[in-house]
Write a protein that holds these residues in place. Structure first.
Motif, PDB file in Angstrom:
ATOM      1  N   ALA A 303       0.835  -1.207   0.000  1.00  0.00           N
ATOM      2  CA  ALA A 303       0.000   0.000   0.000  1.00  0.00           C
ATOM      3  C   ALA A 303       0.865   1.249   0.000  1.00  0.00           C
ATOM      4  CB  ALA A 303      -0.932  -0.006   1.206  1.00  0.00           C
ATOM      5  N   ARG A 304       1.963   1.224   0.786  1.00  0.00           N
ATOM      6  CA  ARG A 304       2.869   2.376   0.798  1.00  0.00           C
ATOM      7  C   ARG A 304       3.489   2.580  -0.568  1.00  0.00           C
ATOM      8  NH1 ARG A 304       4.463   0.226   5.889  1.00  0.00           N
ATOM      9  NH2 ARG A 304       6.303  -0.741   4.928  1.00  0.00           N
ATOM     10  N   ARG A 305       3.845   1.463  -1.226  1.00  0.00           N
ATOM     11  CA  ARG A 305       4.425   1.576  -2.557  1.00  0.00           C
ATOM     12  C   ARG A 305       3.426   2.186  -3.541  1.00  0.00           C
ATOM     13  NH1 ARG A 305       5.320  -3.218  -3.151  1.00  0.00           N
ATOM     14  NH2 ARG A 305       7.460  -3.299  -2.391  1.00  0.00           N
ATOM     15  N   ARG A 306       2.157   1.759  -3.427  1.00  0.00           N
ATOM     16  CA  ARG A 306       1.136   2.333  -4.311  1.00  0.00           C
ATOM     17  C   ARG A 306       0.938   3.821  -4.030  1.00  0.00           C
ATOM     18  NH1 ARG A 306      -1.686  -2.435  -3.145  1.00  0.00           N
ATOM     19  NH2 ARG A 306      -3.091  -1.310  -1.747  1.00  0.00           N
ATOM     20  N   ARG A 307       0.966   4.197  -2.735  1.00  0.00           N
ATOM     21  CA  ARG A 307       0.811   5.608  -2.402  1.00  0.00           C
ATOM     22  C   ARG A 307       1.978   6.423  -2.943  1.00  0.00           C
ATOM     23  NH1 ARG A 307      -1.229   3.448   2.580  1.00  0.00           N
ATOM     24  NH2 ARG A 307       0.815   3.652   3.581  1.00  0.00           N
ATOM     25  N   ARG A 308       3.198   5.874  -2.792  1.00  0.00           N
ATOM     26  CA  ARG A 308       4.354   6.584  -3.341  1.00  0.00           C
ATOM     27  C   ARG A 308       4.242   6.701  -4.856  1.00  0.00           C
ATOM     28  NH1 ARG A 308       7.303   3.428   0.473  1.00  0.00           N
ATOM     29  NH2 ARG A 308       7.838   1.937  -1.168  1.00  0.00           N
ATOM     30  N   ARG A 309       3.778   5.619  -5.500  1.00  0.00           N
ATOM     31  CA  ARG A 309       3.641   5.648  -6.951  1.00  0.00           C
ATOM     32  C   ARG A 309       2.609   6.695  -7.375  1.00  0.00           C
ATOM     33  NH1 ARG A 309       3.666   0.533  -7.598  1.00  0.00           N
ATOM     34  NH2 ARG A 309       1.424   0.177  -7.498  1.00  0.00           N
ATOM     35  N   ARG A 310       1.481   6.736  -6.617  1.00  0.00           N
ATOM     36  CA  ARG A 310       0.457   7.748  -6.940  1.00  0.00           C
ATOM     37  C   ARG A 310       1.010   9.156  -6.735  1.00  0.00           C
ATOM     38  NH1 ARG A 310      -3.084   4.660  -3.454  1.00  0.00           N
ATOM     39  NH2 ARG A 310      -4.213   3.073  -4.647  1.00  0.00           N
ATOM     40  N   LEU A 311       1.802   9.333  -5.630  1.00  0.00           N
ATOM     41  CA  LEU A 311       2.368  10.651  -5.365  1.00  0.00           C
ATOM     42  C   LEU A 311       3.306  11.080  -6.481  1.00  0.00           C
ATOM     43  CD1 LEU A 311       2.706  13.026  -3.428  1.00  0.00           C
ATOM     44  CD2 LEU A 311       4.535  11.749  -2.288  1.00  0.00           C
ATOM     45  N   VAL A 312       4.160  10.127  -6.917  1.00  0.00           N
ATOM     46  CA  VAL A 312       5.098  10.447  -8.004  1.00  0.00           C
ATOM     47  C   VAL A 312       4.347  10.789  -9.284  1.00  0.00           C
ATOM     48  CG1 VAL A 312       6.883   9.492  -9.510  1.00  0.00           C
ATOM     49  CG2 VAL A 312       6.992   9.102  -7.033  1.00  0.00           C
ATOM     50  N   TRP A 313       3.321   9.954  -9.601  1.00  0.00           N
ATOM     51  CA  TRP A 313       2.541  10.231 -10.810  1.00  0.00           C
ATOM     52  C   TRP A 313       1.808  11.565 -10.703  1.00  0.00           C
ATOM     53  CZ3 TRP A 313       2.948   8.466 -15.480  1.00  0.00           C
ATOM     54  CH2 TRP A 313       3.470   7.192 -15.698  1.00  0.00           C
TER      55      TRP A 313
END
Length: 409
Positions: A303-313
């Motif tokens: 979930a943290r990885r997905r949040r980081r990915r969303r933040l980067v995107w």
């Protein structure tokens, strides 16, 4: 009674790995694939020991329940032998192996499975995956968190939750008894095949009107054509008549070759000669304990990885939008440095901007309307004004108007 018409086992090191940590076995009634893990000096040992031990269950049984108990017992015994080997050779700590095995008993087939090697059944043209992967991503798929397609490229797709090894004394093994019939084609494989070749391509290759050996070779070639980043092992079993002639069991992969590891004095582990250890770089293992706490931790990490990915995107999208806005603003400002001479209410006029529009946005506005009637101009000049005359500045546009005024008859 269903009989084995033909069978084949093929193993290949792949295009990336330096050694083969897979093992495969095609016997009289027993067939299995084992995919070892634990580095150069561990994975091949684990799959070989497990394969040799489980192969001892290849025989005839009074009933399917007896066969199921024997096969699951063989996996538990292999797990115990792996633990004993690690106790004697600490450098092998953490080694383990997957096992997917089928044992034929009349019209029944007994299945024992642990890990992410797979068992497929082709029946009447329909292909089904019989086994369920014991992996982190499969847990995510089962929980509805990701799709099967996303699991194929998930960064933790190689994390195993259950294997045979030195971790648990009584690992949880999936066991079942199914019917089999004439015309069935069973296929066992390591993830070196299923992780590279799509389900549709597996279906096409297994449906081919070809013998078990030819089909197994084609499956391995499909993995190699796809890059084969891991070892690939395939076992194909065709059910039907006439039964295959009696032949010695076929062992492929690491179980078919002598293994080297351990102490200075050679030791033996159920028929495998263990020569002195040679140091090799240990590859990263891909096993984690199947515990609720660890699974929750992995879920949270994912979930943290997905949040980081969303933040980067989101950041990239903001930057992209800002860049587009900046280009538009700068472009609009440039257009306002341009002028042209045209017509307004039948008179010659000077416009600021350029003649084009950007959708609903006008890129020009009336700057000065003169007293010169367009109808009083010469025919040539009338056409020029109606088509507009570009100017690089207001002063240049003013000079054009002066020349037009001088040409009025």
């Amino acid at each position: 009674m269903a009989t084995v018409k033909a069978s084949a086992a093929v193993s290949h090191v792949g295009r990336v790995r330096s050694n083969n940590q897979d093992s495969g076995y095609a016997g009289r009634n027993l067939f299995l694939v084992a995919d070892g893990m634990g580095g150069h000096a561990g994975g091949d040992v684990a799959s070989a020991i497990a394969t040799r031990r489980i192969a001892e269950a290849d025989g005839d049984y009074a009933s399917a329940p007896d066969a199921a108990a024997a096969l699951e017992g063989a996996l538990i015994a292999a797990n115990r032998e792996l633990a004993e080997t690690v106790a004697e050779h600490s450098e092998l700590t953490g080694m383990g192996t997957t096992v997917s095995a089928v044992l034929l008993d009349g019209d029944r087939v007994v299945i024992s499975h642990i890990g992410d090697s797979r068992i497929y059944l082709l029946r009447s043209g329909e292909l089904s995956q019989i086994s369920t992967d014991h992996t982190f991503v499969q847990r995510l798929v089962d929980a509805g968190r990701i799709t099967a397609e996303e699991a194929m490229v998930h960064p933790r797709r190689s994390v195993l939750m259950r294997v045979l090894g030195d971790v648990e004394s009584s690992p949880e093994i999936d066991s079942m008894v199914l019917d089999t019939r004439e015309g069935d084609r069973w296929m066992l494989c390591s993830d070196g095949l299923s992780g590279v070749v799509s389900f549709d391509e597996l279906h096409e290759l297994l449906s081919a009107d070809a013998g078990a050996k030819q089909v197994a070779d084609r499956l391995v070639k499909a993995s190699l054509d796809g890059g084969a980043p891991d070892n690939v092992t395939v076992v194909v079993i065709d059910i039907g008549d006439p039964p295959a002639p009696a032949t010695p069991p076929l062992v492929v992969g690491s179980a078919a070759a002598p293994l080297a590891f351990g102490a200075a004095e050679p030791v033996r582990a159920r028929g495998i000669r263990l020569a002195p250890f040679r140091a090799h770089p240990v590859q990263e293992t891909h096993f984690e304990p199947d515990s609720a706490d660890y699974f929750d931790e992995l879920i949270e990490e994912d979930a943290r990885r997905r949040r980081r990915r969303r933040l980067v995107w989101s950041l990239w999208i903001v930057l992209l939008v800002a860049a587009i806005v900046a280009v538009f603003v700068l472009g609009y400002q440039w257009t306002q440095t341009r002028f042209y001479v045209g017509e307004s209410n039948g008179r010659v006029a000077i416009y600021q901007g350029i003649q084009q529009d950007l959708g609903p946005i006008s890129l020009h506005e009336l700057h000065t309307e003169t007293t010169i009637d367009v109808a009083d101009l010469r025919t040539y000049d009338q056409q020029r004004v109606e088509q507009t005359i570009s100017a690089g500045s207001f002063s240049e546009a003013h000079r054009i108007v002066q020349r037009l005024e001088e040409s009025v008859d």
